[in-house]
Design a protein around this motif. Structure first.
Motif, PDB file in Angstrom:
ATOM      1  N   ASP A   2      42.189 -22.530 -27.361  1.00 21.50           N
ATOM      2  CA  ASP A   2      43.012 -22.355 -27.992  1.00 21.50           C
ATOM      3  C   ASP A   2      42.930 -20.903 -28.846  1.00 21.50           C
ATOM      4  OD1 ASP A   2      43.975 -23.717 -26.276  1.00 21.50           O
ATOM      5  OD2 ASP A   2      44.691 -25.305 -27.165  1.00 21.50           O
ATOM      6  N   ASN A  34      32.249 -24.789 -31.690  1.00 19.27           N
ATOM      7  CA  ASN A  34      31.974 -25.707 -32.197  1.00 19.27           C
ATOM      8  C   ASN A  34      33.133 -27.069 -31.423  1.00 19.27           C
ATOM      9  OD1 ASN A  34      34.039 -25.609 -33.802  1.00 19.27           O
ATOM     10  ND2 ASN A  34      33.076 -26.166 -35.421  1.00 19.27           N
ATOM     11  N   SER A  35      33.555 -26.578 -30.825  1.00 16.52           N
ATOM     12  CA  SER A  35      34.890 -28.179 -30.429  1.00 16.52           C
ATOM     13  C   SER A  35      33.956 -28.860 -28.895  1.00 16.52           C
ATOM     14  CB  SER A  35      36.126 -27.479 -30.186  1.00 16.52           C
ATOM     15  OG  SER A  35      36.350 -26.881 -29.357  1.00 16.52           O
ATOM     16  N   VAL A  48      31.011 -28.808 -25.701  1.00 15.85           N
ATOM     17  CA  VAL A  48      29.985 -29.742 -25.823  1.00 15.85           C
ATOM     18  C   VAL A  48      28.852 -28.481 -25.048  1.00 15.85           C
ATOM     19  CG1 VAL A  48      28.666 -31.305 -24.199  1.00 15.85           C
ATOM     20  CG2 VAL A  48      30.943 -31.979 -24.566  1.00 15.85           C
ATOM     21  N   GLN A  78      37.112 -23.141 -32.596  1.00 14.49           N
ATOM     22  CA  GLN A  78      37.350 -24.084 -31.913  1.00 14.49           C
ATOM     23  C   GLN A  78      37.894 -24.053 -30.951  1.00 14.49           C
ATOM     24  OE1 GLN A  78      38.288 -27.370 -34.130  1.00 14.49           O
ATOM     25  NE2 GLN A  78      36.285 -26.659 -35.277  1.00 14.49           N
ATOM     26  N   ASP A  99      39.159 -32.340 -16.479  1.00 17.17           N
ATOM     27  CA  ASP A  99      39.168 -34.026 -17.414  1.00 17.17           C
ATOM     28  C   ASP A  99      38.308 -34.938 -16.655  1.00 17.17           C
ATOM     29  OD1 ASP A  99      41.636 -34.439 -18.777  1.00 17.17           O
ATOM     30  OD2 ASP A  99      41.473 -36.554 -17.321  1.00 17.17           O
TER      31      ASP A  99
END
Lengths: 386, 375
Positions: free
Chosen positions: A209, A176-177, A179, A206, A85
């Motif tokens: 999850d 695609n979510s 980096v 995505q 994070d």
């Protein structure tokens, strides 16, 4: 009732302050102990990378200290949890800074690295990331990396599939979510035509999850590719392998360094990973003497085969050692900023033979080394025989 | 704002007694964070607290704003919202983009940053209003599900935006990266690139501005709760049908709550963008749940509780760093213990008992003091 809450809160705040203050103390002789700070995810879904980096770096630090240290200085590793994070990574960086860290070995993952590099730039602290692969992770002069960059991996993967493996039709499943996934995907796509590849299907999903990949797999299977390129992390890849197997699809998979760790993730189904290919700079069964000695020590200490992240971190500590020796730093009480300028100049001069290959650096922080193709055979990562 | 008669005005020596007794509680609520941050800032300047602790103060400010504003929806209106991170995301991106696009033309942060804050807050409030309209008919679980979806939709939309600037102006693309042919390679600067983090926002969020915003948030929300509108909102929470039958316009008040709550969440987002790195995955439902945890453990409907719970729960994992790998374990145990204690009758009775004794003791102390002065 409100008053008690107030008092309890104040007592707790006081307790917290005391804890945080005491945590800072206790560092030994400032001129003889050189503290290497670091951070990575030790908890949470990306923990496998952070733990590997911490272990790898610790082995290198112990080895160097046992052999007499660097220019008479003893190394010490202070490695903090950043939970993958950005915000927590900055906190972790501040923690090691308070503990007297002179250089920063981290962070392990890209997004936190982009946040921390903003702070190390302000403090002008030398930063070396073992595995932060996005372009912006080393965008400033004080930052260097051990691993390949994302675009570099994309290009190398396209060339490897097209030229070394001689395959034509490629399908891609990417996140695609993310980096990391995006960085590789973009360059892979750009390089595909040059490498003689035809992209027959592109399927995205995505985020971490996502647990159901049947839609993507059905589409990919219909396009009948020679190989499926997975520029993603190993958790999702493990699900893809399991679901492809359940659906009875006979697909071949190719990934980048994010797939490292997939055998452990599959656990009972490790056989599913048979034949999966990866592009990575480190192979644990490389007969090279240095690699074997590292793998042996790692297995003795942590009871598992080191992955590429551990190897990157191990090399990272040796790179710091080489740079310190090149710059002739003998006193660990040197100012952080002054040290950074010295190490920056040394980085572009040194050549380090590590367990991930022979490395040299350019001033933009990128490391030049050759990727190796690996294939999973009998539950082990093995170099692809040419 | 309270113009009530103040019969029992200041006999003693307490500064608090200058304020009408009805507002005293509010004043304490505002003073807690002010004093806390002032002491922390002082200790940081004196070098007692190191950079690790100093780095936690601004984040703490925006989390307090988030918790207080969510408590307005959850505690005062009584509707469970699980999409608070969505509003924060809107604020972060609007404020962040505004600064990115104007930091070359407006060089003074003192002009640019307040505009960014207002803009971020207003757009988030607009989003709050827009989401408020369709979900007016929903309550309870259904509302929670829709707000959860809203938060995820915002994050997914933002994650798919590509924005670049070159000499020809701004280029925009959705879901796919901008074709390189459309851009001038020499002057092109990528501003938003899908899931990639927004980089290069000038770090304008200083502790002073953050604390001012915390104070504004607390004052506005506390006064809102005490106002006529606040009473109406609480009556909707306590009994919707009764409230409606007395002529309270439920639609209006629900929209007010949603917009105001979103406005402050947007402001928190702007602060976030000007302090840390903004990337879409940060604003997933985990963030909304985290804020909800602050609110629930601080006491639903208790603004002061939210502030204290946020401070404890945000700082705790950081000061536990000394415990290495047991850190998260201890944090989880603290969460569970707090939850159990909040619901424990014997603990609450003990709390009440102690408070009464303390109040009695304090009163005795004041009496002695004033007695001495008289002599």
């Amino acid at each position: 009732m409100k008053n008690v809450k107030k008092i309890v809160a104040m007592a707790m705040a006081a307790a917290l302050c005391v804890v945080s203050l005491t945590a800072c103390g206790g560092s030994s002789d400032a001129s003889a102990t050189f503290v290497i700070g670091g951070s990575g995810p030790l908890t949470g879904p990306a923990a496998v990378y952070g733990i590997a980096v911490k272990n790898g770096a610790q082995i290198a630090v112990d080895e160097i200290n046992a052999a007499g240290g660097v220019n008479g200085m003893t190394l010490e590793l202070n490695f903090q949890d950043d939970e993958h994070d950005a915000e927590k990574a900055v906190n972790a960086y501040n923690t090691v800074k308070d503990a007297g860290a002179k250089v920063f070995l981290g962070t392990v993952t890209s997004t936190p690295c982009e946040a921390v590099v903003e702070k190390t730039k302000v403090d002008n602290m030398f930063q070396l990331t073992p595995s932060g692969s996005s372009v912006k992770a080393v965008q400033y002069e004080n930052a260097f990396r051990i691993c390949f960059s994302d675009p570099g991996q994309g290009t190398a993967a396209a060339q490897y599939i097209g030229q070394d493996l001689g395959l034509k039709k490629v399908a891609i499943i990417w996140d695609n979510s993310d980096v990391y996934s995006n960085g590789i995907y973009e360059k892979f796509k750009a390089e595909a035509a040059n490498a003689g590849l035809e992209i027959v299907s592109e399927q995205s999903f995505q985020g971490a999850d996502n647990k159901d990949f049947n839609t993507q797999l059905i589409a990919v299977n219909e396009a009948a590719p020679d190989i499926v390129f997975l520029p993603i992390y190993y958790q999702a890849a493990a699900l893809i392998l399991q679901q492809a197997n359940q659906a009875g699809f006979d697909l071949k998979f190719f990934g980048c360094d994010g797939l490292d760790g997939i055998i452990g993730q599959l656990e009972g189904d490790a056989a599913l990973a048979e034949g999966v290919m990866l592009l990575t700079p480190f192979v644990a069964d490389d007969p090279d003497e240095k690699v074997q000695s590292f793998v042996k020590t790692y297995q003795e200490k942590f009871n598992e085969v080191p992955n590429q992240f551990a190897a990157d971190a191990y090399d990272g500590v040796y790179v710091i050692k080489a740079a310190l020796e090149d710059a002739g730093v003998k006193d660990a009480s040197v100012a952080v900023s002054e040290l950074c300028d010295l190490l920056k100049a040394s980085m572009v001069k040194i050549t380090v033979e590590g367990v991930t290959g022979t490395m040299t650096w350019t001033a933009d922080g990128e490391c030049a080394k050759t990727p190796m193709g690996m294939v999973i055979k009998d539950g082990n990562y093995t170099a692809i025989a040419d | 704002m309270s113009e009530r008669k103040n019969s029992e005005r200041a006999k003693g020596f307490s500064l608090l007694k200058i304020v009408p007794s009805k507002s005293r509680g509010k004043l304490v609520t505002v003073l807690i964070p002010v004093v806390f941050f002032a002491v922390c800032a002082l200790l940081v300047n004196l070098g007692v607290l190191r950079s690790h602790f100093a780095g936690l103060l601004v984040p703490l400010c925006y989390y307090i704003i988030m918790a207080v504003s969510l408590n307005f929806t959850v505690g005062i209106l009584g509707e469970l919202s699980l999409g608070h991170a969505g509003f924060m995301c809107i604020g972060a991106y609007v404020g962040g983009l505004f600064t990115l696009l104007t930091q070359d033309s407006i060089t003074s942060a003192w002009i640019r940053f307040p505009i960014a804050i207002l803009l971020g807050g207003l757009i988030a409030a607009l989003a709050g209003f827009l989401i408020g309209v369709p979900i007016l008919r929903l309550r309870g679980d259904y509302l929670a599900i829709v707000t959860l979806a809203f938060g995820e939709i915002v994050r997914n939309l933002v994650q798919n935006i590509y924005l670049s600037r070159d000499k020809a102006g701004l280029h925009f693309s959705f879901t796919n990266a901008i074709e390189p042919e459309r851009l001038d390679p020499a002057t092109n600067v990528d501003i938003m690139k899908g899931p990639m983090a927004l980089n290069g926002i000038s770090p304008d969020a200083t502790l002073l501005i953050s604390v001012i915003l915390v104070v504004i948030t607390i004052i506005v929300i506390l006064n809102m709760v005490d106002s006529r509108a606040g009473r109406a909102i609480m009556s909707i929470r306590d009994n919707r049908i009764a409230a409606e039958s007395t002529g309270i316009n439920i639609t209006k008040y629900k929209l007010i709550v949603f917009s105001l709550s979103a406005f402050f969440a947007g402001i928190a987002g702007v602060l976030f963008a000007h302090y840390s790195t903004v990337s879409p995955p940060k604003f997933d439902y985990n963030m909304s749940i985290l804020i909800l945890v602050f609110v629930v453990l601080g006491g639903v409907g208790n603004i002061r509780g939210s502030i204290i719970a946020t401070a404890i729960l945000y700082i705790l994992p950081e000061v536990l760093r000394g415990f290495q790998s047991y850190r998260m374990l201890i944090y989880a145990i603290v969460l569970i213990v707090m939850m159990l204690l909040n619901n424990n009758e014997r603990f609450n009775a003990w709390k009440k008992n102690t408070t009464e004794r303390l109040t009695a003791w304090r009163k005795g102390l004041f009496r002695k003091k004033s007695g001495k002065e008289a002599e």
